[in-house]
Design a protein around this motif. Structure first.
Motif, PDB file in Angstrom:
ATOM      1  N   GLY A  30      39.978  16.550  42.663  1.00  0.00           N
ATOM      2  CA  GLY A  30      39.975  18.004  42.790  1.00  0.00           C
ATOM      3  C   GLY A  30      41.242  18.564  43.404  1.00  0.00           C
ATOM      4  O   GLY A  30      41.273  19.701  43.869  1.00  0.00           O
ATOM      5  N   THR A  31      42.324  17.769  43.379  1.00  0.00           N
ATOM      6  CA  THR A  31      43.568  18.182  44.030  1.00  0.00           C
ATOM      7  C   THR A  31      44.171  19.447  43.441  1.00  0.00           C
ATOM      8  O   THR A  31      44.915  20.143  44.116  1.00  0.00           O
ATOM      9  CB  THR A  31      44.620  17.065  43.980  1.00  0.00           C
ATOM     10  N   THR A  32      43.867  19.746  42.193  1.00  0.00           N
ATOM     11  CA  THR A  32      44.425  20.958  41.574  1.00  0.00           C
ATOM     12  C   THR A  32      43.338  21.996  41.318  1.00  0.00           C
ATOM     13  O   THR A  32      43.518  22.886  40.489  1.00  0.00           O
ATOM     14  CB  THR A  32      45.124  20.627  40.235  1.00  0.00           C
ATOM     15  N   ALA A  33      42.224  21.896  42.022  1.00  0.00           N
ATOM     16  CA  ALA A  33      41.065  22.749  41.742  1.00  0.00           C
ATOM     17  C   ALA A  33      41.421  24.224  41.632  1.00  0.00           C
ATOM     18  O   ALA A  33      41.064  24.888  40.657  1.00  0.00           O
ATOM     19  CB  ALA A  33      39.982  22.543  42.797  1.00  0.00           C
ATOM     20  N   GLU A  34      42.120  24.772  42.604  1.00  0.00           N
ATOM     21  CA  GLU A  34      42.431  26.207  42.594  1.00  0.00           C
ATOM     22  C   GLU A  34      43.344  26.561  41.428  1.00  0.00           C
ATOM     23  O   GLU A  34      43.104  27.533  40.707  1.00  0.00           O
ATOM     24  CB  GLU A  34      43.074  26.612  43.921  1.00  0.00           C
ATOM     25  N   LYS A  35      44.406  25.777  41.227  1.00  0.00           N
ATOM     26  CA  LYS A  35      45.328  26.041  40.119  1.00  0.00           C
ATOM     27  C   LYS A  35      44.631  25.858  38.770  1.00  0.00           C
ATOM     28  O   LYS A  35      44.879  26.617  37.826  1.00  0.00           O
ATOM     29  CB  LYS A  35      46.540  25.119  40.197  1.00  0.00           C
ATOM     30  N   THR A  36      43.764  24.851  38.676  1.00  0.00           N
ATOM     31  CA  THR A  36      43.026  24.617  37.432  1.00  0.00           C
ATOM     32  C   THR A  36      42.144  25.808  37.109  1.00  0.00           C
ATOM     33  O   THR A  36      42.122  26.295  35.976  1.00  0.00           O
ATOM     34  CB  THR A  36      42.173  23.338  37.542  1.00  0.00           C
ATOM     35  N   LEU A  37      41.405  26.288  38.091  1.00  0.00           N
ATOM     36  CA  LEU A  37      40.522  27.436  37.869  1.00  0.00           C
ATOM     37  C   LEU A  37      41.324  28.683  37.507  1.00  0.00           C
ATOM     38  O   LEU A  37      40.957  29.412  36.589  1.00  0.00           O
ATOM     39  CB  LEU A  37      39.643  27.674  39.097  1.00  0.00           C
TER      40      LEU A  37
ATOM     41  N   ARG B  21      55.100  28.784  37.063  1.00  0.00           N
ATOM     42  CA  ARG B  21      55.672  30.017  36.503  1.00  0.00           C
ATOM     43  C   ARG B  21      56.128  29.793  35.067  1.00  0.00           C
ATOM     44  O   ARG B  21      55.932  30.645  34.192  1.00  0.00           O
ATOM     45  CB  ARG B  21      56.835  30.503  37.359  1.00  0.00           C
ATOM     46  N   ASN B  22      56.738  28.653  34.828  1.00  0.00           N
ATOM     47  CA  ASN B  22      57.226  28.301  33.498  1.00  0.00           C
ATOM     48  C   ASN B  22      56.066  28.236  32.494  1.00  0.00           C
ATOM     49  O   ASN B  22      56.159  28.763  31.389  1.00  0.00           O
ATOM     50  CB  ASN B  22      57.951  26.956  33.581  1.00  0.00           C
ATOM     51  N   LEU B  23      54.971  27.604  32.879  1.00  0.00           N
ATOM     52  CA  LEU B  23      53.806  27.505  31.997  1.00  0.00           C
ATOM     53  C   LEU B  23      53.224  28.889  31.717  1.00  0.00           C
ATOM     54  O   LEU B  23      52.967  29.247  30.563  1.00  0.00           O
ATOM     55  CB  LEU B  23      52.731  26.598  32.600  1.00  0.00           C
ATOM     56  N   TYR B  24      53.018  29.688  32.762  1.00  0.00           N
ATOM     57  CA  TYR B  24      52.448  31.030  32.574  1.00  0.00           C
ATOM     58  C   TYR B  24      53.337  31.895  31.683  1.00  0.00           C
ATOM     59  O   TYR B  24      52.838  32.704  30.903  1.00  0.00           O
ATOM     60  CB  TYR B  24      52.193  31.710  33.923  1.00  0.00           C
TER      61      TYR B  24
ATOM     62  N   PRO C 299      47.730  21.953  35.316  1.00  0.00           N
ATOM     63  CA  PRO C 299      48.493  22.756  36.259  1.00  0.00           C
ATOM     64  C   PRO C 299      49.697  21.964  36.776  1.00  0.00           C
ATOM     65  O   PRO C 299      49.533  20.868  37.305  1.00  0.00           O
ATOM     66  CB  PRO C 299      47.521  23.036  37.401  1.00  0.00           C
ATOM     67  N   PRO C 300      50.900  22.490  36.591  1.00  0.00           N
ATOM     68  CA  PRO C 300      52.087  21.807  37.119  1.00  0.00           C
ATOM     69  C   PRO C 300      52.024  21.704  38.636  1.00  0.00           C
ATOM     70  O   PRO C 300      51.372  22.518  39.308  1.00  0.00           O
ATOM     71  CB  PRO C 300      53.236  22.713  36.680  1.00  0.00           C
ATOM     72  N   LYS C 301      52.724  20.721  39.168  1.00  0.00           N
ATOM     73  CA  LYS C 301      52.697  20.489  40.609  1.00  0.00           C
ATOM     74  C   LYS C 301      53.570  21.460  41.391  1.00  0.00           C
ATOM     75  O   LYS C 301      53.314  21.720  42.554  1.00  0.00           O
ATOM     76  CB  LYS C 301      53.148  19.054  40.912  1.00  0.00           C
ATOM     77  N   THR C 302      54.608  21.978  40.746  1.00  0.00           N
ATOM     78  CA  THR C 302      55.534  22.865  41.450  1.00  0.00           C
ATOM     79  C   THR C 302      55.287  24.322  41.052  1.00  0.00           C
ATOM     80  O   THR C 302      54.785  24.606  39.968  1.00  0.00           O
ATOM     81  CB  THR C 302      56.991  22.511  41.124  1.00  0.00           C
ATOM     82  N   GLU C 303      55.691  25.223  41.936  1.00  0.00           N
ATOM     83  CA  GLU C 303      55.578  26.650  41.641  1.00  0.00           C
ATOM     84  C   GLU C 303      56.464  27.020  40.462  1.00  0.00           C
ATOM     85  O   GLU C 303      56.088  27.846  39.633  1.00  0.00           O
ATOM     86  CB  GLU C 303      55.939  27.485  42.876  1.00  0.00           C
ATOM     87  N   ASN C 304      57.635  26.417  40.369  1.00  0.00           N
ATOM     88  CA  ASN C 304      58.533  26.690  39.254  1.00  0.00           C
ATOM     89  C   ASN C 304      57.884  26.260  37.934  1.00  0.00           C
ATOM     90  O   ASN C 304      57.934  26.980  36.937  1.00  0.00           O
ATOM     91  CB  ASN C 304      59.870  25.975  39.459  1.00  0.00           C
TER      92      ASN C 304
END
Length: 146
Positions: free
Chosen positions: A58-65, A33-36, A25-30
């Motif tokens: 677990g810092t990216t837990a929500e984005k990872t899931l 969006r780019n990955l998706y 999961p990228p760290k930024t919202e941009n």
């Protein structure tokens, strides 16, 4: 439909090549969006499976899931969720396992992982000190995840 990665590999002919893709999961919202925006095109390459990394502690837990669910459910890709236990509470692990199960993700890569860079905590904080402790826990909770 979810399938175990080992079952997919075992069905291959001897020496038949295969490949996988790994996403984080990228760290930024941009960046997210780019990955998706590109996931659908990358799925057309026909990887045997994809893996989705789990951030330190677990810092990216929500984005990872969310990313793993998108790969599994929306794109129909066999997905492997990385799950690290360093500085991760049992509650976060339980939530990740329940979420994975509810979304058809049967493949978990249990890792010890690294602490967050800005963390003064050591690897041993929390219930699970090593990846083997996490594996034993997952196996003991097969009704939760199985």
């Amino acid at each position: 439909m979810s399938i175990k990665i080992t079952d997919k590999i075992n069905k291959l002919e001897k020496d038949e090549p295969f490949f996988s893709l790994e996403f984080f999961p990228p760290k930024t919202e941009n960046g997210l969006r780019n990955l998706y925006a590109r996931l659908g095109r990358m799925s057309l390459l026909g990887p045997s499976f994809v893996t989705v990394t789990w951030g330190a502690g677990g810092t990216t837990a929500e984005k990872t899931l969310d990313l793993a669910i998108t790969c599994q459910k929306e794109l129909g890709l066999t997905t492997c969720l990385h799950l690290t236990c360093t500085n991760t509470s049992k509650e976060v692990i339980d939530d990740a396992l329940k979420t994975a199960k509810a979304n058809g993700i049967k493949n978990i890569l249990a890792l010890r992982g690294d602490p967050q860079r800005d963390s003064s905590e050591s690897h041993g904080v929390g219930v699970f000190k090593y990846a083997v402790d996490l594996v034993k826990y997952i196996r003991s909770e097969l009704t939760l995840f199985g």
